[in-house]
Design an enzyme around this catalytic site. Structure first.
Site, PDB file in Angstrom:
ATOM      1  CE1 TYR A  47     -10.133 -29.019 -27.027  1.00 38.80           C
ATOM      2  CE2 TYR A  47     -11.897 -27.671 -26.124  1.00 38.80           C
ATOM      3  CZ  TYR A  47     -11.474 -28.780 -26.835  1.00 38.80           C
ATOM      4  OH  TYR A  47     -12.392 -29.662 -27.344  1.00 38.80           O
ATOM      5  CD  GLN A  62     -10.766 -41.893 -32.812  1.00 42.87           C
ATOM      6  OE1 GLN A  62     -11.889 -41.716 -32.362  1.00 42.87           O
ATOM      7  NE2 GLN A  62     -10.100 -43.012 -32.618  1.00 42.87           N
ATOM      8  CG  ASP A 111      -1.677 -36.235 -28.367  1.00 40.45           C
ATOM      9  OD1 ASP A 111      -1.188 -36.395 -29.503  1.00 40.45           O
ATOM     10  OD2 ASP A 111      -2.008 -37.194 -27.635  1.00 40.45           O
ATOM     11  CG  HIS A 167     -11.530 -36.055 -33.548  1.00 37.84           C
ATOM     12  ND1 HIS A 167     -11.694 -37.020 -32.588  1.00 37.84           N
ATOM     13  CD2 HIS A 167     -12.442 -36.351 -34.515  1.00 37.84           C
ATOM     14  CE1 HIS A 167     -12.651 -37.870 -32.957  1.00 37.84           C
ATOM     15  NE2 HIS A 167     -13.120 -37.483 -34.118  1.00 37.84           N
ATOM     16  N   GLY A 179      -5.564 -48.197 -29.248  1.00 36.12           N
ATOM     17  CA  GLY A 179      -5.940 -47.294 -28.162  1.00 36.12           C
ATOM     18  C   GLY A 179      -7.146 -46.414 -28.400  1.00 36.12           C
TER      19      GLY A 179
HETATM   20  P1  OAD Z   1     -11.381 -43.086 -25.261  1.00 37.62           P
HETATM   21  O1  OAD Z   1     -11.049 -42.499 -23.936  1.00 37.62           O
HETATM   22  O2  OAD Z   1     -12.804 -43.180 -25.634  1.00 37.62           O
HETATM   23  O3  OAD Z   1     -10.770 -44.553 -25.344  1.00 37.62           O
HETATM   24  C1  OAD Z   1      -9.446 -44.815 -24.977  1.00 37.62           C
HETATM   25  C2  OAD Z   1      -9.166 -46.264 -25.273  1.00 37.62           C
HETATM   26  O4  OAD Z   1      -7.786 -46.491 -25.022  1.00 37.62           O
HETATM   27  C3  OAD Z   1      -9.941 -47.249 -24.401  1.00 37.62           C
HETATM   28  O5  OAD Z   1     -10.524 -48.253 -25.224  1.00 37.62           O
HETATM   29  C4  OAD Z   1      -8.885 -47.848 -23.480  1.00 37.62           C
HETATM   30  O6  OAD Z   1      -9.132 -49.218 -23.176  1.00 37.62           O
HETATM   31  C5  OAD Z   1      -7.643 -47.705 -24.324  1.00 37.62           C
HETATM   32  N1  OAD Z   1      -6.403 -47.580 -23.547  1.00 37.62           N
HETATM   33  C6  OAD Z   1      -6.212 -47.066 -22.313  1.00 37.62           C
HETATM   34  N2  OAD Z   1      -4.921 -47.116 -21.973  1.00 37.62           N
HETATM   35  C7  OAD Z   1      -4.265 -47.670 -23.029  1.00 37.62           C
HETATM   36  C8  OAD Z   1      -2.899 -47.976 -23.305  1.00 37.62           C
HETATM   37  N3  OAD Z   1      -1.947 -47.717 -22.415  1.00 37.62           N
HETATM   38  N4  OAD Z   1      -2.603 -48.532 -24.493  1.00 37.62           N
HETATM   39  C9  OAD Z   1      -3.574 -48.785 -25.417  1.00 37.62           C
HETATM   40  N5  OAD Z   1      -4.866 -48.507 -25.211  1.00 37.62           N
HETATM   41  C10 OAD Z   1      -5.222 -47.964 -24.033  1.00 37.62           C
HETATM   42  O7  OAD Z   1     -10.535 -42.277 -26.351  1.00 37.62           O
HETATM   43  P2  OAD Z   1     -10.772 -42.239 -27.932  1.00 37.62           P
HETATM   44  O8  OAD Z   1     -11.240 -43.539 -28.426  1.00 37.62           O
HETATM   45  O9  OAD Z   1      -9.568 -41.646 -28.533  1.00 37.62           O
HETATM   46  O10 OAD Z   1     -13.164 -36.557 -29.465  1.00 37.62           O
HETATM   47  O11 OAD Z   1     -11.953 -41.193 -28.002  1.00 37.62           O
HETATM   48  C11 OAD Z   1     -12.411 -40.776 -29.264  1.00 37.62           C
HETATM   49  C12 OAD Z   1     -12.832 -39.348 -29.211  1.00 37.62           C
HETATM   50  O12 OAD Z   1     -13.741 -39.164 -28.112  1.00 37.62           O
HETATM   51  C13 OAD Z   1     -11.724 -38.367 -28.932  1.00 37.62           C
HETATM   52  O13 OAD Z   1     -10.998 -38.029 -30.088  1.00 37.62           O
HETATM   53  C14 OAD Z   1     -12.463 -37.195 -28.382  1.00 37.62           C
HETATM   54  C15 OAD Z   1     -13.418 -37.909 -27.446  1.00 37.62           C
HETATM   55  O14 OAD Z   1     -14.588 -37.249 -27.171  1.00 37.62           O
HETATM   56  C16 OAD Z   1     -13.481 -35.259 -29.404  1.00 37.62           C
HETATM   57  O15 OAD Z   1     -13.161 -34.535 -28.469  1.00 37.62           O
HETATM   58  C17 OAD Z   1     -14.250 -34.777 -30.591  1.00 37.62           C
END
Ligand code: OAD
Length: 284
Positions: free
Chosen positions: A81, A115, A118, A160, A231
């Site tokens: 972290y 979510q 940062d 989160h 995203g």
């Molecule tokens: P993910 O890593 O699961 O998903 C990221 C998403 O962003 C994907 O669908 C990508 O296609 C998209 N992406 C990548 N680059 C991008 C860009 N430049 N512009 C727009 N979209 C883009 O991340 P989260 O969905 O945020 O939780 O994950 C959800 C949770 O899972 C997080 O909060 C974290 C993780 O485990 C905890 O730690 C509890």
């Protein structure tokens, strides 16, 4: 039916049409929820979780993001972290964060639900609030009291948690904290100034409840006309259900993501682009 900027026939004309459709939905909506995930911070230089170079492609969540992991090895968890805290502190909000903050500051019916842990949305809101204060001051002679109004922070729901806050494992005291954490041994880990308990990052780990924040998020999502999703892979519940609350209540979803997600089928418009590539244009 979903309009999709990456579908057949989606050239510049298709893109313009979809962008206009999305803009119109946002303009006419009786309230907007913006739900963001790690993808919105990717172009600031922060790793997402599930993309090919994502955190969860290099580490197992159960080693770093569960209460059991922290109990087993708090130094390992804190050092991961802390590396993320340093990475987040070293980058800036990108044009998508700033466009979202400007949009939220310009309307009183916009709620930002993230979510992300940062702080980049909060930093963007502070930048926008400052520049709006300066603009207002330049345009008219307003009182200092009026100048201080409109800090967008209050409208951000962090589902989160936040890596720049600590929480005491004993007395639950929460504090903002930005200085580096020394995770070289159990003896150097941060301790609560009130009770001496071990401090943990104030984030939600797998298996932990999201508490009041998710209840508020669901209520907001069910009351608005549009949920703009930027995203997120929509793989993690219950956050992924926020947009479905809007759909169930008769509203529409606009999605910005270079990839398809489980939400794409339920969207009115799917802009298959990056956050920086389209969000500033969409919200201008
Ligand atoms: P993910 O890593 O699961 O998903 C990221 C998403 O962003 C994907 O669908 C990508 O296609 C998209 N992406 C990548 N680059 C991008 C860009 N430049 N512009 C727009 N979209 C883009 O991340 P989260 O969905 O945020 O939780 O994950 C959800 C949770 O899972 C997080 O909060 C974290 C993780 O485990 C905890 O730690 C509890």
């Amino acid at each position: 039916m979903t309009q999709d900027t990456s579908g057949p026939g989606s050239g510049a004309v298709g893109r313009d049409r979809q962008l206009s459709a999305a803009r119109e939905l946002l303009r006419d909506a009786r309230g907007v929820v913006i739900l963001t995930g790690a993808g919105v911070s990717a172009e600031s230089g922060l790793r997402t979780f599930r993309d090919p170079d994502g955190h969860w492609k290099r580490h197992r969540p159960e080693d770093l993001a569960t209460p059991e992991a922290f109990e087993r090895d708090p130094c390992l968890v804190w050092s991961w972290y802390d590396a993320r805290r340093r990475a987040a502190a070293a980058v800036d909000p990108n044009p998508a964060h700033l466009a979202i903050a400007e949009f939220a500051a310009g309307r009183d019916d916009v709620i930002l639900i993230t979510q992300n842990v940062d702080s980049l949305h909060t930093r963007a809101a502070q930048i926008v609030a400052k520049s709006r204060r300066e603009r207002t001051r330049d345009e008219a002679n307003v009182s200092p009291r009026k100048e201080q109004a409109g800090n967008g922070n209050q409208k951000i729901l962090e589902l989160h948690g936040n890596i720049f806050r600590t929480r005491c494992t004993r007395c639950a005291d929460r504090r903002e904290r930005h200085d580096p954490i020394d995770a070289s041994s159990r003896g150097t880990l941060p301790r609560c100034t009130a009770c001496g308990g071990l401090l943990r990052p104030d984030v939600v780990w797998f298996g932990e409840p999201l508490g009041e924040a998710i209840e508020r998020a669901f209520v907001c999502a069910a009351q608005v006309g549009v949920c703009l999703v930027v995203g997120t892979s929509a793989m993690v519940q219950p956050a992924a259900s926020v947009a479905l609350m809007t759909v169930r209540a008769g509203g529409e979803v606009v999605e910005v993501n270079p990839a398809r997600t489980p939400l794409t089928e339920a969207t009115a418009v799917s802009l298959r682009e990056t956050a920086v590539g389209v969000v500033p244009e969409l919200l201008r």
